[in-house]
Write an enzyme that holds these catalytic residues in place. Sequence first.
Site, PDB file in Angstrom:
ATOM      1  N   ASP A 112       0.814  -1.215   0.000  1.00  0.00           N
ATOM      2  CA  ASP A 112       0.000   0.000   0.000  1.00  0.00           C
ATOM      3  C   ASP A 112       0.846   1.262   0.000  1.00  0.00           C
ATOM      4  OD1 ASP A 112      -1.993  -1.841   0.221  1.00  0.00           O
ATOM      5  OD2 ASP A 112      -2.730  -1.195   2.187  1.00  0.00           O
ATOM      6  N   ASP A 198      -1.895   6.249  -2.867  1.00  0.00           N
ATOM      7  CA  ASP A 198      -1.373   5.045  -2.213  1.00  0.00           C
ATOM      8  C   ASP A 198      -0.649   4.260  -3.308  1.00  0.00           C
ATOM      9  OD1 ASP A 198      -2.716   5.781   0.116  1.00  0.00           O
ATOM     10  OD2 ASP A 198      -3.869   3.918   0.285  1.00  0.00           O
ATOM     11  N   HIS A 249      -7.119   0.833  -4.205  1.00  0.00           N
ATOM     12  CA  HIS A 249      -6.072  -0.129  -4.567  1.00  0.00           C
ATOM     13  C   HIS A 249      -6.533  -0.983  -5.749  1.00  0.00           C
ATOM     14  CE1 HIS A 249      -4.727   0.383  -0.123  1.00  0.00           C
ATOM     15  NE2 HIS A 249      -4.614   1.479  -0.843  1.00  0.00           N
ATOM     16  N   ASP A 251      -5.254  -3.799  -6.896  1.00  0.00           N
ATOM     17  CA  ASP A 251      -4.862  -5.208  -6.973  1.00  0.00           C
ATOM     18  C   ASP A 251      -5.935  -6.223  -6.571  1.00  0.00           C
ATOM     19  OD1 ASP A 251      -4.463  -4.334  -4.379  1.00  0.00           O
ATOM     20  OD2 ASP A 251      -2.424  -5.089  -4.187  1.00  0.00           O
ATOM     21  N   ARG A 268     -16.268  -5.179 -11.886  1.00  0.00           N
ATOM     22  CA  ARG A 268     -15.644  -3.849 -12.038  1.00  0.00           C
ATOM     23  C   ARG A 268     -14.944  -3.722 -13.383  1.00  0.00           C
ATOM     24  NH1 ARG A 268     -12.273  -4.241  -6.349  1.00  0.00           N
ATOM     25  NH2 ARG A 268     -14.064  -4.403  -4.958  1.00  0.00           N
ATOM     26  N   SER A 304     -12.063  -4.818   3.292  1.00  0.00           N
ATOM     27  CA  SER A 304     -11.949  -5.089   1.852  1.00  0.00           C
ATOM     28  C   SER A 304     -13.057  -6.039   1.428  1.00  0.00           C
ATOM     29  CB  SER A 304     -10.586  -5.692   1.532  1.00  0.00           C
ATOM     30  OG  SER A 304      -9.577  -4.766   1.854  1.00  0.00           O
ATOM     31  N   SER A 305     -13.180  -6.224   0.107  1.00  0.00           N
ATOM     32  CA  SER A 305     -14.266  -7.039  -0.422  1.00  0.00           C
ATOM     33  C   SER A 305     -13.827  -8.485  -0.615  1.00  0.00           C
ATOM     34  CB  SER A 305     -14.718  -6.450  -1.757  1.00  0.00           C
ATOM     35  OG  SER A 305     -13.731  -6.722  -2.735  1.00  0.00           O
ATOM     36  N   CYS A 357      -1.055  -7.604  -1.582  1.00  0.00           N
ATOM     37  CA  CYS A 357      -1.010  -6.485  -0.625  1.00  0.00           C
ATOM     38  C   CYS A 357       0.075  -6.685   0.434  1.00  0.00           C
ATOM     39  CB  CYS A 357      -2.332  -6.355   0.121  1.00  0.00           C
ATOM     40  SG  CYS A 357      -3.766  -6.062  -0.907  1.00  0.00           S
TER      41      CYS A 357
HETATM   42  O1  DAV Z   1     -11.202  -4.381  -3.688  1.00  0.00           O
HETATM   43  O2  DAV Z   1     -11.916  -4.783  -1.745  1.00  0.00           O
HETATM   44  C1  DAV Z   1      -8.876  -4.151  -1.579  1.00  0.00           C
HETATM   45  C2  DAV Z   1      -7.817  -3.297  -0.959  1.00  0.00           C
HETATM   46  C3  DAV Z   1      -6.577  -4.024  -0.788  1.00  0.00           C
HETATM   47  N1  DAV Z   1      -5.553  -3.218  -0.125  1.00  0.00           N
HETATM   48  C4  DAV Z   1     -11.141  -4.248  -2.501  1.00  0.00           C
HETATM   49  C5  DAV Z   1     -10.058  -3.371  -1.929  1.00  0.00           C
END
Ligand code: DAV
Length: 373
Positions: A112, A198, A249, A251, A268, A304-305, A357
Site C-alpha cells: 500500500d 497510495d 487499490h 490489486d 468492475r 476489503s471485499s 497487498c
Molecule cells: O477491492 O476490496 C482491496 C484493498 C486491498 N488493499 C477491494 C479493496
Amino acid sequence: MANGDGTAVVNSWNEWDTLREVVVGSADGACYEPTEPGNRPQVRDRPDEPFPTGPKPPEVIAKANEELDRLAEVLESRGIVVRRPAPYDFSQPLRTPHFGVENQYCAVCPRDVMITVGNEIIEATMSRRARYFEYEPYRHLVYEYWESDPRISWTVAPKPTMASAMYREEFWTWPLEERHRRMHQSEFCVTQDEVVFDAADMNRFGRDIVVQESMTTNRAGIRWLKRHLEPRGFRVHPVHFPLDYFPSHIDCTFVPLRTGLILTNPDRPLREDEVALFTENDWKLVEAPEPVLSNSEMPTHCQSSKWLSMNVLSISPTTVICEEQEAPLHDLLTDMGFEVLTVPFRNVFEFGGSLHCATWDIRRDGTAEDLFP
Ligand code: DAV
C-alpha cells in the site's frame, strides 16, 4: 531512461517477472484502523455497531502472523530472499500541525505504501491519517538498499496535510443512486487540491505504469506520478473502474499475470475507452471466477471485499501463489498453464489484504520492456 541491466539490488519493472527478493508484511503491533475523514471502518453487516479502536487482540495478530510466516517459508523454499518490517508501535497517537489521530494501523500491507519502479523506490504520500508514517517500518531496508548500490534511487512523495479540507466527508453518506449518478466523475473522499496516492493503486507493466483514480489516489496524485516518472522514460496511464463505488487499490480489480494476460474483476469492468490500450496491443483480459467467500463471510473487521480472492502474488511468469481455499481460481490459472502454489491466508484478510497487498517486491529479473509499442 533509467534502465539498468537488471543487476541492481533494487530492480522490478512489472508484477510477474521471476522474483528474487521481497518484503513480507507483519501483523506485530497492529491496531484497528481509526475512524477519520478518509476512512469510515464498519463492523461487517453491523454498520451501527461502534468499530473497535486501539490494538487488535493478540490472538488475531498471532493467527495472521502464522500465515505471513508460512508465506515467507514458501517463498524461501523457492530461493527467494524474504525481508520483514521493523517493529513499530502503531498504538502511538499522532499529532501534526493539521490533524490528530488516536492510533496508527499496521505493517501487514507494505504494497500500500512502498513501490519499486525499476531501480527506484517510491514512498507514497498515503491518503489516510493513520497511515501517515507507515513508511517507517521499511526505512531500515530502504537505507540498506540505498547504501549498498549507487544505482538505486529513493523518492519520498510530497506529504499532504491531511487537514479536514483535504477530504470530502459527505462522500460517506451519498446514497447508492447518487454514487451511480457520479460514477464517471471520479470524486471520492479526497478532494483534488493536494497530491494524494497510495502505492497500491499502481500496476507496473515495464515502461508503462497504470494508476487507478480512487478513494486513495486523486488526479493531483496521478499528475505528480506523471511528472515524476515520464521524464525518466515511463508512461503513466490513469484508469477507472466506474462500477466500483468505493475504489481503493487496484490489486483486487486488475491483476497482470504475465505479458499479454490480465486477470480482471467481473463486477468492475475497465472504462470502455481505456480498454483499447490493452486490446490493441494483443493483451487478453480474463475474468476472475466468483470468490469462494461471499462479502458477508469475510472477517468481521475486514474493510476489503470478497475480491481479495484475486489478490495473488506472481513469483514468475509461470508460477502464482493463491489463497488455498480459492479452488475456482486455482483451476482457471492451472488451465491457463500456470503452476499454482497455495497458502492459507484468510486470517490476513482481517487486515485488509491478501498475498499481493502483504508483499513488496524489491528485485525481480528483467529490465524495462516496452509492452505497449
Ligand atoms: O477491492 O476490496 C482491496 C484493498 C486491498 N488493499 C477491494 C479493496
